[in-house]
Design an enzyme around this catalytic site. Structure first.
Site, PDB file in Angstrom:
ATOM      1  N   ARG A 175      -3.597   2.337  10.711  1.00 35.81           N
ATOM      2  CA  ARG A 175      -4.349   2.055  11.928  1.00 35.81           C
ATOM      3  C   ARG A 175      -4.138   3.202  12.909  1.00 35.81           C
ATOM      4  NH1 ARG A 175      -6.788  -1.145   9.449  1.00 35.81           N
ATOM      5  NH2 ARG A 175      -7.131  -3.359   9.879  1.00 35.81           N
ATOM      6  N   HIS A 207     -12.859   5.410   8.247  1.00 37.70           N
ATOM      7  CA  HIS A 207     -12.207   4.145   7.873  1.00 37.70           C
ATOM      8  C   HIS A 207     -12.755   3.598   6.546  1.00 37.70           C
ATOM      9  CE1 HIS A 207      -9.858   0.540   9.724  1.00 37.70           C
ATOM     10  NE2 HIS A 207      -9.730   0.570   8.405  1.00 37.70           N
ATOM     11  N   GLU A 211     -11.081   4.044  17.615  1.00 40.09           N
ATOM     12  CA  GLU A 211     -12.163   3.902  16.651  1.00 40.09           C
ATOM     13  C   GLU A 211     -13.331   3.110  17.234  1.00 40.09           C
ATOM     14  OE1 GLU A 211     -10.093   3.305  12.860  1.00 40.09           O
ATOM     15  OE2 GLU A 211     -11.811   2.054  12.334  1.00 40.09           O
ATOM     16  N   ILE A 251       0.842  -1.205   0.000  1.00 39.56           N
ATOM     17  CA  ILE A 251       0.000   0.000   0.000  1.00 39.56           C
ATOM     18  C   ILE A 251       0.877   1.255   0.000  1.00 39.56           C
ATOM     19  CG2 ILE A 251      -1.817   1.281   1.217  1.00 39.56           C
ATOM     20  CD1 ILE A 251      -2.831  -1.443   2.290  1.00 39.56           C
ATOM     21  N   GLY A 292     -10.787   3.144   3.750  1.00 42.67           N
ATOM     22  CA  GLY A 292      -9.682   2.699   2.890  1.00 42.67           C
ATOM     23  C   GLY A 292     -10.059   1.632   1.878  1.00 42.67           C
ATOM     24  N   THR A 301      -3.802   6.142   6.891  1.00 38.88           N
ATOM     25  CA  THR A 301      -4.827   5.208   6.391  1.00 38.88           C
ATOM     26  C   THR A 301      -4.533   3.796   6.897  1.00 38.88           C
ATOM     27  OG1 THR A 301      -3.500   4.931   4.388  1.00 38.88           O
ATOM     28  CG2 THR A 301      -5.364   6.453   4.248  1.00 38.88           C
TER      29      THR A 301
HETATM   30  C1  DGY Z   1      -7.769  -3.502   6.348  1.00 41.96           C
HETATM   31  O1  DGY Z   1      -8.075  -4.431   5.608  1.00 41.96           O
HETATM   32  O2  DGY Z   1      -6.914  -3.612   7.218  1.00 41.96           O
HETATM   33  C2  DGY Z   1      -8.471  -2.223   6.138  1.00 41.96           C
HETATM   34  O3  DGY Z   1      -8.176  -1.293   7.114  1.00 41.96           O
HETATM   35  C3  DGY Z   1      -9.955  -2.444   6.048  1.00 41.96           C
HETATM   36  O4  DGY Z   1     -10.516  -1.293   5.531  1.00 41.96           O
END
Ligand code: DGY
Length: 320
Positions: A239, A286, A268, A158, A288, A237
């Site tokens: 945690r 959240h 969260e 990512i 993502g 994006t």
């Molecule tokens: C993950 O898969 O870890 C993402 O944060 C879910 O949106």
């Protein structure tokens, strides 16, 4: 036949994988997450659990499931909701869903970078609140990203995908990661590996993409904000617990950094009150991996992991 318990509502695409493989999963179908009490009841006797990131898989839950439990297949790439060490001690395999949400999450990281540097959410609030406005040479000026430095913390899939997008916007890339990335990708991106301190002091945007674990808990806190440029932005994006959220609020108030774009939060879904009324932060819930096709792919990968394990085969994407 293995008893597969799906502890949260997942897309039908995932359930179909289980049904087609001949399993009859016990699947939660309500939109809201189970209460902890309900969860502890539902997992009883499960051979395999398909879990969401909202479920805490700890010793209490593993005890409730029972000693026959073989695997926990998380429908997420992040697995900080799972006590992996406790699973390992009990011989319970853990799987996650890497790969399938890389692009969706990188898109959101880039979106947050642009939103916060160009004040897009703030601008939208002006329009929606019907506040009078007029175009002006000095009206709502932001910061361009071209020729600025993106610092990526955690250069996994990512992080790399975010760096590619940022490079297309004219940014240069530095990164802090446990290991060097493939030299071909490093060349393509012109990305240089640096120490965390160098990254913090040189970046115009710091984007977090590392896993959340004991060693990354509050990786970015009060002393790290002091090392950042006062004109720099933080984007997360990955945690929430990687960032000390109160220290972030304090750093914003003290103008130690210019702003933040957050998709994830330390506690969260609770959000630090100090963030809520600030125009220099962009807050999204959240999102993502929140595209239909990505969520289908995540559910299918988790289900395929469950099927493989139930059939005595190696899972596709084990953790660790
Ligand atoms: C993950 O898969 O870890 C993402 O944060 C879910 O949106």
């Amino acid at each position: 036949m293995s008893k597969i318990v799906v502890t949260g509502k997942i897309p039908n695409a995932g359930l179909e994988v289980l049904h087609k493989a001949g399993f009859n999963p016990q699947a939660w179908s309500q939109d809201t997450a189970m209460t902890r009490q309900e969860l502890l009841k539902q997992v009883q006797g499960a051979d395999i659990l398909v879990t969401l990131l909202t479920e805490k898989v700890d010793n209490e839950l593993l005890d409730a499931a029972g000693s026959q439990l073989k695997a926990v297949c998380n429908v997420a790439v992040g697995y900080n909701n799972i006590d992996v060490a406790a699973c390992k001690t009990r011989g319970v395999t853990v799987t996650n869903t890497p790969g399938v949400l890389t692009d969706a999450t990188a898109d959101i990281a880039l979106a947050l970078i642009l939103m916060v540097t160009r004040r897009l959410a703030e601008g939208e609030r002006v329009i929606r609140s019907k506040t009078p406005w007029q175009w002006g040479m000095h009206y709502m000026l932001g910061t361009g990203v071209t020729n600025r430095v993106l610092g990526v913390i955690g250069m996994g899939a990512i992080g790399i995908a975010t760096a590619r997008r940022a490079k297309a916007c004219g940014m240069s890339v530095i990164y802090y990661s446990r290991s060097e990335i493939d030299s071909k990708i490093a060349n393509e991106l012109g990305a240089k590996k640096v120490s965390l301190d160098e990254l913090l002091s040189e970046s115009d945007v710091v984007s977090i993409h590392c896993p959340s674990n004991e060693s990354t808990h509050h990786l970015i806190g009060a002393s790290q904000f002091k090392k950042m440029k006062p004109t720099a932005y933080l984007v997360n994006t990955a945690r929430g617990p990687i960032v000390d959220e109160q220290a972030l609020v304090d750093a914003l108030k003290a103008r130690e950094i210019a702003g933040a774009g957050l998709d994830v939060f330390e506690f969260e879904p609770k959000i630090n009150e100090g963030l809520l009324d600030r125009d220099d932060v962009v807050l999204i819930p959240h999102l993502g991996s929140a595209t239909t096709e990505t969520r289908d792919a995540m559910a299918m990968l988790a289900a395929n992991n469950a099927v493989a394990i139930a059939n005595g085969k190696s899972p596709l994407t084990p953790v660790g």
